[in-house]
Design a protein around this motif. Sequence first.
Motif, PDB file in Angstrom:
ATOM      1  N   SER A  16       0.711  -1.267   0.024  1.00 25.43           N
ATOM      2  CA  SER A  16       0.088  -0.103   0.015  1.00 25.43           C
ATOM      3  C   SER A  16       0.741   1.211  -0.069  1.00 25.43           C
ATOM      4  N   LEU A  25      -3.411   5.917  -1.190  1.00 25.78           N
ATOM      5  CA  LEU A  25      -3.350   6.239  -2.457  1.00 25.78           C
ATOM      6  C   LEU A  25      -3.554   5.219  -3.347  1.00 25.78           C
ATOM      7  N   ALA A  26      -2.867   4.036  -3.183  1.00 29.61           N
ATOM      8  CA  ALA A  26      -3.163   2.947  -4.079  1.00 29.61           C
ATOM      9  C   ALA A  26      -2.650   1.798  -3.388  1.00 29.61           C
ATOM     10  N   GLU A  27      -3.143   0.471  -3.662  1.00 32.14           N
ATOM     11  CA  GLU A  27      -2.728  -0.622  -3.076  1.00 32.14           C
ATOM     12  C   GLU A  27      -3.078  -1.876  -4.100  1.00 32.14           C
ATOM     13  N   THR A  28      -2.306  -3.010  -3.668  1.00 33.12           N
ATOM     14  CA  THR A  28      -2.368  -4.291  -4.519  1.00 33.12           C
ATOM     15  C   THR A  28      -2.217  -5.306  -3.516  1.00 33.12           C
ATOM     16  N   LEU A  47       2.472  -0.519  -8.388  1.00 33.46           N
ATOM     17  CA  LEU A  47       2.102   0.513  -7.275  1.00 33.46           C
ATOM     18  C   LEU A  47       2.213   1.862  -7.642  1.00 33.46           C
ATOM     19  N   THR A  50       0.915   2.980 -11.161  1.00 32.76           N
ATOM     20  CA  THR A  50      -0.652   3.162 -11.138  1.00 32.76           C
ATOM     21  C   THR A  50      -0.964   4.287 -10.250  1.00 32.76           C
ATOM     22  N   SER A  51      -0.153   4.734  -9.194  1.00 34.45           N
ATOM     23  CA  SER A  51      -0.580   5.812  -8.564  1.00 34.45           C
ATOM     24  C   SER A  51       0.248   7.110  -9.006  1.00 34.45           C
ATOM     25  N   THR A  53       3.085   7.871  -8.853  1.00 37.22           N
ATOM     26  CA  THR A  53       4.169   8.167  -7.751  1.00 37.22           C
ATOM     27  C   THR A  53       5.669   7.598  -8.345  1.00 37.22           C
TER      28      THR A  53
END
Length: 197
Positions: A16, A25-28, A47, A50-51, A53
Motif C-alpha cells: 500500500s 493512495l494505491a494498493e495491491t 503500485l 498506477t499511482s 508516484t
Amino acid sequence: MNTLIVDTSGDMLFASLGSSCGAVLAETGVKMKSNINENLLKTVDFLLETSGTSLNEIEHFYTVTGPGSFTGIRIGVSTMLGLASSLGKKLKGISSMDAYALVCGSEQMDVWAKLRMKSYVKKSYDFKNMVFSDYETVTAENEDSITHIVNREQKSSLNLTHAVKHKYFTKFGCGYEPLYFRKSEAEINFDQRRACG
C-alpha cells in the motif's frame, strides 16, 4: 510525505502507498508464488506506476516483520531495506500482530499468532485506554475459539498494509528485524544435524 508498506508474512503479497493524512493512495495484493523477491519488486513498480508516484517521492518505508512466513518476511525485509537504503532513507517495521490490531479496528482485543502445535503468542490491545501488553507465549487447546489470529493456517486474512490508515500507525513502528518466536524448520534441522555430527 508518502509511505510505502509491504506485507510478505502470509500467503498474499500486499503493498500500500499511504499519504501523510492517512489515506491509501494505491494498493495491491497478489497471491504469493515461488519468486517472491521478483514479484515484490514488480508489485512495488506496479503500485508506483498506477499511482503516478516515483520512488523518490516515498519518504517512509515500512515492512511487516512477523510473526509469519520465515522466507517471506526475510525477502520483504531485505528488498525494502535495499529500496530504502538506495534513497538514503531508513526502513521501519511493524509487527503483523500490531498491524492486525490496527486494521481490525476494535477498541479492545487479543491478537494471536500460531507458533507450533498448541503454542501461540498473544498480545492484548486496549485502544480506549492506550494500554498494550507485551508478547506472551501461551498454550491453547482449541484454535476455533480464538477470534483474532494472524495468518490463520498461514492464510492472509486481512490486508495488514491497511494499518497505514490508522491514526496510531506510527506509534507501533519498530525496527525492521524479523520478529520470530521460534526457529524455522531449516534451523531446527540444521541444529539436529550439527548435534549428531
